[in-house]
Design a protein around this motif. Structure first.
Motif, PDB file in Angstrom:
ATOM      1  N   HIS A  37      45.770  40.763  51.909  1.00 45.97           N
ATOM      2  CA  HIS A  37      45.936  39.568  52.442  1.00 45.97           C
ATOM      3  C   HIS A  37      45.873  38.611  51.089  1.00 45.97           C
ATOM      4  N   GLY A  38      45.880  38.995  49.840  1.00 48.91           N
ATOM      5  CA  GLY A  38      45.971  38.207  48.585  1.00 48.91           C
ATOM      6  C   GLY A  38      44.756  37.630  48.299  1.00 48.91           C
ATOM      7  N   ARG A  39      43.518  37.859  48.495  1.00 46.21           N
ATOM      8  CA  ARG A  39      42.222  37.423  47.904  1.00 46.21           C
ATOM      9  C   ARG A  39      41.819  38.034  46.717  1.00 46.21           C
ATOM     10  N   LEU A  40      40.641  37.467  46.240  1.00 43.28           N
ATOM     11  CA  LEU A  40      39.974  38.061  45.066  1.00 43.28           C
ATOM     12  C   LEU A  40      38.796  38.988  45.782  1.00 43.28           C
ATOM     13  N   TYR A  41      38.575  39.768  44.675  1.00 50.41           N
ATOM     14  CA  TYR A  41      37.785  41.111  45.176  1.00 50.41           C
ATOM     15  C   TYR A  41      36.669  41.310  44.158  1.00 50.41           C
ATOM     16  N   VAL A  42      35.269  41.098  44.512  1.00 43.99           N
ATOM     17  CA  VAL A  42      34.067  41.114  43.768  1.00 43.99           C
ATOM     18  C   VAL A  42      33.301  42.608  44.082  1.00 43.99           C
ATOM     19  N   VAL A  43      32.989  43.424  43.345  1.00 45.25           N
ATOM     20  CA  VAL A  43      32.220  44.533  43.476  1.00 45.25           C
ATOM     21  C   VAL A  43      30.913  44.671  42.744  1.00 45.25           C
ATOM     22  N   ASP A  44      29.860  44.630  43.582  1.00 44.33           N
ATOM     23  CA  ASP A  44      28.546  45.051  42.885  1.00 44.33           C
ATOM     24  C   ASP A  44      28.460  46.510  42.707  1.00 44.33           C
ATOM     25  N   ALA A  45      28.722  46.940  41.579  1.00 44.89           N
ATOM     26  CA  ALA A  45      28.491  48.623  41.083  1.00 44.89           C
ATOM     27  C   ALA A  45      27.312  48.900  40.368  1.00 44.89           C
ATOM     28  N   MET A  46      26.350  48.080  40.652  1.00 42.71           N
ATOM     29  CA  MET A  46      25.216  48.240  39.821  1.00 42.71           C
ATOM     30  C   MET A  46      24.717  49.516  39.726  1.00 42.71           C
ATOM     31  N   SER A  47      24.530  50.298  40.863  1.00 42.77           N
ATOM     32  CA  SER A  47      23.911  51.668  40.702  1.00 42.77           C
ATOM     33  C   SER A  47      24.955  52.682  40.797  1.00 42.77           C
ATOM     34  N   SER A  48      26.291  52.487  40.380  1.00 37.89           N
ATOM     35  CA  SER A  48      27.224  53.437  40.711  1.00 37.89           C
ATOM     36  C   SER A  48      27.987  53.588  39.598  1.00 37.89           C
ATOM     37  N   PHE A  49      28.502  52.477  38.725  1.00 35.90           N
ATOM     38  CA  PHE A  49      29.152  52.644  37.542  1.00 35.90           C
ATOM     39  C   PHE A  49      28.497  53.655  36.596  1.00 35.90           C
ATOM     40  N   GLY A  50      29.365  54.331  35.847  1.00 32.15           N
ATOM     41  CA  GLY A  50      28.985  55.446  34.913  1.00 32.15           C
ATOM     42  C   GLY A  50      28.495  56.728  35.724  1.00 32.15           C
ATOM     43  N   ALA A  51      28.646  56.754  36.922  1.00 36.79           N
ATOM     44  CA  ALA A  51      28.054  58.114  37.674  1.00 36.79           C
ATOM     45  C   ALA A  51      29.064  58.497  38.563  1.00 36.79           C
ATOM     46  N   ILE A  52      29.814  57.426  39.279  1.00 32.63           N
ATOM     47  CA  ILE A  52      30.723  57.663  40.233  1.00 32.63           C
ATOM     48  C   ILE A  52      31.891  57.046  39.915  1.00 32.63           C
ATOM     49  N   SER A  53      33.091  57.892  39.997  1.00 30.68           N
ATOM     50  CA  SER A  53      34.409  57.457  39.327  1.00 30.68           C
ATOM     51  C   SER A  53      34.842  56.153  40.444  1.00 30.68           C
ATOM     52  N   ILE A  54      35.371  55.191  39.804  1.00 25.76           N
ATOM     53  CA  ILE A  54      35.848  53.936  40.270  1.00 25.76           C
ATOM     54  C   ILE A  54      37.148  53.642  39.967  1.00 25.76           C
ATOM     55  N   ASP A  55      38.341  53.786  40.851  1.00 25.50           N
ATOM     56  CA  ASP A  55      39.618  53.488  40.597  1.00 25.50           C
ATOM     57  C   ASP A  55      40.012  52.195  40.629  1.00 25.50           C
ATOM     58  N   PHE A  56      40.052  51.312  39.703  1.00 20.12           N
ATOM     59  CA  PHE A  56      40.126  49.831  39.542  1.00 20.12           C
ATOM     60  C   PHE A  56      41.617  49.637  40.148  1.00 20.12           C
ATOM     61  N   ALA A  57      42.716  50.223  39.723  1.00 24.86           N
ATOM     62  CA  ALA A  57      43.987  49.872  40.428  1.00 24.86           C
ATOM     63  C   ALA A  57      43.850  50.135  41.870  1.00 24.86           C
ATOM     64  N   ALA A  58      43.505  51.373  42.255  1.00 20.32           N
ATOM     65  CA  ALA A  58      43.577  51.596  43.876  1.00 20.32           C
ATOM     66  C   ALA A  58      42.785  50.540  44.713  1.00 20.32           C
ATOM     67  N   ALA A  59      41.551  50.229  44.153  1.00 24.93           N
ATOM     68  CA  ALA A  59      40.674  49.162  44.652  1.00 24.93           C
ATOM     69  C   ALA A  59      41.037  47.748  44.730  1.00 24.93           C
ATOM     70  N   GLY A  60      42.016  47.686  43.498  1.00 26.55           N
ATOM     71  CA  GLY A  60      42.294  46.339  43.281  1.00 26.55           C
ATOM     72  C   GLY A  60      41.013  45.196  42.984  1.00 26.55           C
ATOM     73  N   ILE A  61      40.385  45.866  42.136  1.00 26.60           N
ATOM     74  CA  ILE A  61      38.936  44.995  41.878  1.00 26.60           C
ATOM     75  C   ILE A  61      39.320  43.858  40.545  1.00 26.60           C
ATOM     76  N   ASP A  62      38.687  42.683  41.320  1.00 25.47           N
ATOM     77  CA  ASP A  62      38.982  41.501  39.977  1.00 25.47           C
ATOM     78  C   ASP A  62      37.708  41.300  39.077  1.00 25.47           C
ATOM     79  N   PHE A  63      36.635  41.531  39.933  1.00 25.60           N
ATOM     80  CA  PHE A  63      35.249  41.557  38.979  1.00 25.60           C
ATOM     81  C   PHE A  63      34.362  42.634  39.326  1.00 25.60           C
TER      82      PHE A  63
END
Length: 376
Positions: free
Chosen positions: A169-195
């Motif tokens: 839909h061409g919108r911007l994407y904000v992800v709170d990864a407070m308790s996951s970043f560093g312990a759960i793999s996050i694919d920025f490209a697949a998720a299209g995360i902006d922040f």
């Protein structure tokens, strides 16, 4: 001479919480130094931390990404993203299934930013299909925000599936990864995360003092003029780093020193994969042991993360969470009260500098406290 009760404990109590966490002795020792906030050595450490966080995310500044550090807890950084990056006539769709999604809503209310809440029950992951319909219907929505690991329960939300909808839909994407970043793999490209927002005192196992945003530089630069706050102006914070390598205002120097050490230990453990494996082993030992003690997890295992687990109170009038908590604290273990609105629960974290042997010790303490309460 000090009385016995005034003497310092030989060992800190173990924190089975979602943060602040139990940290290593070497991380604590890294703070036993004073550092000049304008000194070039501190600026070099800040630059290294910013670059290292991008590497953990699988990104780089040369590819159009940047890390912006901000004084304060993770909540400060989430609010900074909204305060800085949503245009005056923007609108945010919040996918909420817990207290931290609802905290996003409170931020938007205080910032007077238009928003819509897409609510799902606390035991149910957020629904990308519901978002798809909302974005198709409401073209004024500019941003979508979601919590990756909602520590109200420990549920893991499908950020890649949500992100695909946002991208379509061409919108911007904000992800709170407070308790996951560093312990759960996050694919920025697949998720299209902006922040993406996280904090020093979570899975990297640093201490409180600052949080950080990993963002697309082009998207951040496009926010010029939007900021609704001076101290929470993420773009100006970035410009300050680029100008002289420094925080705009008093930097959390001791937290930076601790985080530098924590990152080195993170690397020694094997990065995201190694740290995640230890946390998962902690969780598996916890889930098995608590089941043997008669406790029921609040979530279905299919949607449960290995970050933190909510357990339902025993169905007995003999159980008092206050007494349960105090009994464990007296034995050197700190757990977390529940935050679920529709059930009586408490939470036990699997993250921080704890190991399966610590889980075993906690389970032994829980068994002893239950016996004291007449529930053994």
């Amino acid at each position: 001479m000090k009385a016995q009760s005034e003497l310092p404990a030989a060992r800190d109590k173990l924190l089975f919480t979602p943060g602040p966490l139990t940290t290593s002795l070497s991380v604590k020792q890294a703070m036993l130094h004073d550092a000049g906030s304008w000194h070039h050595e501190v600026n070099a450490k800040v630059r290294w931390v910013r670059d290292r966080l991008l590497e953990i995310a699988g990104l780089s500044s040369g590819a159009g990404w940047e890390t912006v550090l901000l004084q304060g807890s993770g909540t400060f950084c989430v609010e900074a993203v909204f305060a800085t990056c949503v245009p005056p006539k923007g609108k945010v769709a919040v996918l909420a299934n817990g207290a931290y999604g609802q905290r996003m809503v409170l931020m938007l209310q205080h910032l007077r930013i238009d928003h819509v809440v897409l609510q799902t029950p606390e035991d149910t992951p957020v629904d990308p299909a519901v978002l798809d319909l909302a974005l198709a219907k409401d073209k004024t929505i500019t941003h979508v925000a979601v919590v990756h690991c909602e520590t109200t329960t420990g549920i893991l939300n499908p950020i890649v599936e949500v992100g695909r909808v946002v991208q379509r839909h061409g919108r911007l994407y904000v992800v709170d990864a407070m308790s996951s970043f560093g312990a759960i793999s996050i694919d920025f490209a697949a998720a299209g995360i902006d922040f993406l927002i996280s904090s020093a005192n979570k899975c990297i196992e640093g201490v409180p003092g600052f949080s950080f945003v990993i963002c697309r530089l082009e998207t951040l630069l496009a926010c010029d003029g939007y900021a609704r706050s001076l101290s929470l102006n993420l773009l100006d914070q970035f410009k300050g780093f680029e100008k002289n390598g420094q925080f705009r205002y008093t930097p959390p120097t001791h937290s930076i020193l601790a985080f530098e050490q924590a990152l080195q230990e993170f690397d020694q453990e094997g990065g995201v994969a190694g740290r995640g494996a230890r946390y998962e082993a902690n969780h598996q030992a916890l889930a098995k042991g608590m089941k043997q003690l008669g406790f029921r997890p609040y979530l279905d295992p299919a949607v449960q993360s290995y970050i933190i687990t909510a357990f339902c109170y025993p169905e007995s009038e003999k159980f008092s969470f206050g007494a349960f908590y105090r009994g464990l604290s007296e034995r050197g273990f700190i757990i977390y009260p529940g935050k679920i609105s529709q059930a009586n629960t408490f939470r036990i974290g699997s993250i921080g500098r704890i190991f399966p042997s610590d889980i075993a010790a906690l389970l032994s303490a829980i068994r002893a406290v239950l016996c004291e309460m007449g529930l053994g």
